[in-house]
Motif scaffolding. Structure first.
Motif, short mmCIF file in Angstrom:
data_model
loop_
_atom_site.label_atom_id
_atom_site.label_comp_id
_atom_site.label_asym_id
_atom_site.label_seq_id
_atom_site.Cartn_x
_atom_site.Cartn_y
_atom_site.Cartn_z
N PRO A 1 103.40 97.71 13.08
CA PRO A 1 102.54 98.40 12.26
C PRO A 1 102.86 99.80 11.86
CG PRO A 1 101.50 97.56 14.07
CD PRO A 1 102.69 96.83 14.25
N SER A 2 104.22 100.57 12.42
CA SER A 2 104.70 101.58 12.10
C SER A 2 105.56 101.26 10.66
CB SER A 2 105.40 102.17 13.14
OG SER A 2 106.60 101.23 13.79
N GLU A 3 106.18 100.26 10.91
CA GLU A 3 107.05 99.75 9.76
C GLU A 3 106.16 99.49 8.52
OE1 GLU A 3 110.90 97.79 12.10
OE2 GLU A 3 108.96 96.38 11.38
N ALA A 4 105.24 98.88 8.63
CA ALA A 4 104.16 98.78 7.73
C ALA A 4 103.51 99.80 6.99
CB ALA A 4 103.00 97.69 8.25
N ARG A 5 103.18 100.95 7.69
CA ARG A 5 102.60 102.20 7.51
C ARG A 5 103.76 102.78 6.44
NH1 ARG A 5 102.15 103.92 12.05
NH2 ARG A 5 99.92 103.86 12.29
N ALA A 6 105.00 102.76 7.00
CA ALA A 6 106.11 103.49 6.23
C ALA A 6 106.18 102.81 4.71
CB ALA A 6 107.52 103.53 7.11
N PHE A 7 106.11 101.44 4.97
CA PHE A 7 106.38 100.78 3.78
C PHE A 7 105.29 101.03 2.57
CE2 PHE A 7 105.62 96.94 0.88
CZ PHE A 7 107.16 96.59 0.77
N ALA A 8 103.90 100.89 3.17
CA ALA A 8 102.80 101.22 2.18
C ALA A 8 102.91 102.77 1.77
CB ALA A 8 101.52 101.25 3.05
N VAL B 1 94.94 95.43 -3.76
CA VAL B 1 94.23 94.61 -2.58
C VAL B 1 94.79 94.39 -1.63
CG1 VAL B 1 93.18 92.27 -2.31
CG2 VAL B 1 92.82 93.58 -4.45
N VAL B 2 94.23 94.70 -0.30
CA VAL B 2 94.88 94.01 0.89
C VAL B 2 94.13 92.98 1.50
CG1 VAL B 2 95.57 94.88 3.38
CG2 VAL B 2 95.41 96.74 1.27
N GLY B 3 94.86 92.01 1.77
CA GLY B 3 94.43 90.84 2.35
C GLY B 3 95.11 90.31 3.61
N ALA B 4 94.53 89.19 4.06
CA ALA B 4 94.93 88.66 5.38
C ALA B 4 95.93 87.31 5.20
CB ALA B 4 93.59 88.47 6.39
N GLN B 5 96.53 86.93 6.16
CA GLN B 5 97.45 86.03 5.72
C GLN B 5 96.67 84.59 6.32
OE1 GLN B 5 101.29 86.57 7.92
NE2 GLN B 5 101.73 88.47 6.74
N ASN B 6 95.75 84.70 6.93
CA ASN B 6 95.16 83.33 7.58
C ASN B 6 93.59 83.84 8.07
OD1 ASN B 6 95.05 80.67 8.36
ND2 ASN B 6 95.73 81.14 10.59
N TRP C 1 98.44 92.67 -5.03
CA TRP C 1 97.94 92.23 -3.80
C TRP C 1 98.89 92.39 -2.52
CZ3 TRP C 1 94.48 87.22 -5.18
CH2 TRP C 1 93.62 87.65 -6.49
N VAL C 2 98.58 93.03 -1.31
CA VAL C 2 99.32 92.93 -0.08
C VAL C 2 98.77 92.19 0.94
CG1 VAL C 2 100.96 94.58 1.25
CG2 VAL C 2 100.61 94.80 -1.28
N PHE C 3 99.37 91.40 1.63
CA PHE C 3 98.98 90.78 2.65
C PHE C 3 99.78 90.88 3.95
CE2 PHE C 3 97.55 88.79 -0.92
CZ PHE C 3 96.13 88.12 -0.74
N PRO C 4 99.38 91.99 4.57
CA PRO C 4 100.33 92.16 6.02
C PRO C 4 99.85 91.20 6.95
CG PRO C 4 99.18 94.08 5.22
CD PRO C 4 98.53 93.16 4.55
N SER C 5 100.62 91.45 8.13
CA SER C 5 100.17 90.73 9.42
C SER C 5 98.80 91.31 9.88
CB SER C 5 101.27 90.52 10.62
OG SER C 5 101.37 92.15 10.97
N PHE C 6 98.11 90.54 10.82
CA PHE C 6 96.80 90.77 11.35
C PHE C 6 96.81 92.43 12.03
CE2 PHE C 6 95.56 86.36 11.57
CZ PHE C 6 94.73 86.36 10.62
N VAL C 7 98.01 92.58 12.71
CA VAL C 7 98.06 93.89 13.33
C VAL C 7 98.34 95.04 12.62
CG1 VAL C 7 98.76 92.82 15.53
CG2 VAL C 7 100.49 93.60 14.10
N SER C 8 98.42 94.99 11.05
CA SER C 8 98.97 95.90 10.36
C SER C 8 97.90 96.33 9.41
CB SER C 8 100.18 95.84 9.56
OG SER C 8 101.30 95.88 10.73
N LEU C 9 96.94 95.22 9.34
CA LEU C 9 95.65 95.18 8.08
C LEU C 9 95.15 96.70 8.06
CD1 LEU C 9 94.07 91.83 8.51
CD2 LEU C 9 95.10 92.78 6.39
#
Length: 242
Positions: A5-12, A49-54, A28-36
């Motif tokens: 999540p911290s890496e995803a935050r920095a990336f975003a 758009v932010v979406g889920a991988q599954n 459209w960006v699809f992070p892992s569930f914990v980073s949604l």
């Protein structure tokens, strides 16, 4: 399964500092569930758009470790990838299960990106079209859509995912053209408006020739999306040709 999540935050945060949105090209960006939730919050106010991988097919129940459509919807997530080759071939998801997921997601008000594609053995055996037809027929059986934007098809040849081997332009075009032909049989009034993406080792070097193909509307970017500069470069190229 990349980025904490911290890496995803920095990336975003870095992404919205650098990218310049233009034209009708969608990101459209699809992070892992914990980073949604982290990424969703950062992108608030931006046309991303932010979406889920599954997602699971059931709304709730004794399915430890799974995530449901209502859970995602409550987070403000209404796009989801279903049937990715890794879900099919690593986790053994069947076309029947994928069909149940698609039905659940569509009926729950979500937009589905359905992934399909053949393995290397299937391509070498001349079964590419058979696999595409079989997956589309089974995965979309009984799936009703009133808006073509509710469904996106991503053709991802399994032999080109994470291998560095990208399908030749003619291979991608003939496969996605066949996808479009099958969609005309399933959704005769909407097939031309359903977006079809190519996925499989797409990067900044090869994306332009793929985006230029007549039946390719965009890309499902894998490893290259983890590198900020490369992902932005792919997006820039997409704004010119998609």
């Amino acid at each position: 399964m990349n980025k904490t999540p911290s890496e995803a935050r920095a990336f975003a945060r870095d992404l919205i500092k650098i990218v310049r949105f233009s034209g009708d090209t969608k990101m459209w960006v699809f992070p892992s569930f914990v980073s949604l939730s982290v990424v969703k919050e950062i992108f608030t106010g931006y046309d991303i758009v932010v979406g889920a991988q599954n997602v699971h097919s059931q709304k709730s129940g004794a399915f430890t470790g799974e995530v449901s459509v209502p859970m995602l919807k409550d987070m403000g997530i209404d796009h989801v990838i279903i049937g990715h080759s890794e879900r099919r071939h690593i986790f053994g998801e069947s076309d029947q299960f994928i069909n149940e997921k698609v039905k659940s997601a569509i009926s729950g008000g979500m937009n589905v990106i359905l992934c399909i594609g053949e393995t290397l053995d299937e391509r070498q055996s001349g079964k590419t079209f058979d696999v595409i037809k079989d997956q589309l027929t089974k995965d979309l059986e009984g799936v009703k859509i009133e808006d073509p934007q509710r469904l996106t098809i991503a053709y991802e040849p399994v032999w080109a995912i994470g291998t560095g081997v990208v399908a030749q332009p003619y291979q991608a075009q003939e496969a996605i053209a066949y996808v479009r032909d099958q969609l005309r049989k399933i959704y005769p009034d909407m097939a031309e408006k359903i977006s079809c993406l190519y996925g499989g080792s797409m990067n900044k070097e090869n994306c332009q020739e793929l985006f230029l193909l007549p039946d390719v509307d965009g890309g499902l970017i894998g490893g290259a999306s983890l590198k900020l500069d490369e992902f932005i470069e792919i997006y820039k190229i997409a704004t010119k040709f998609c």
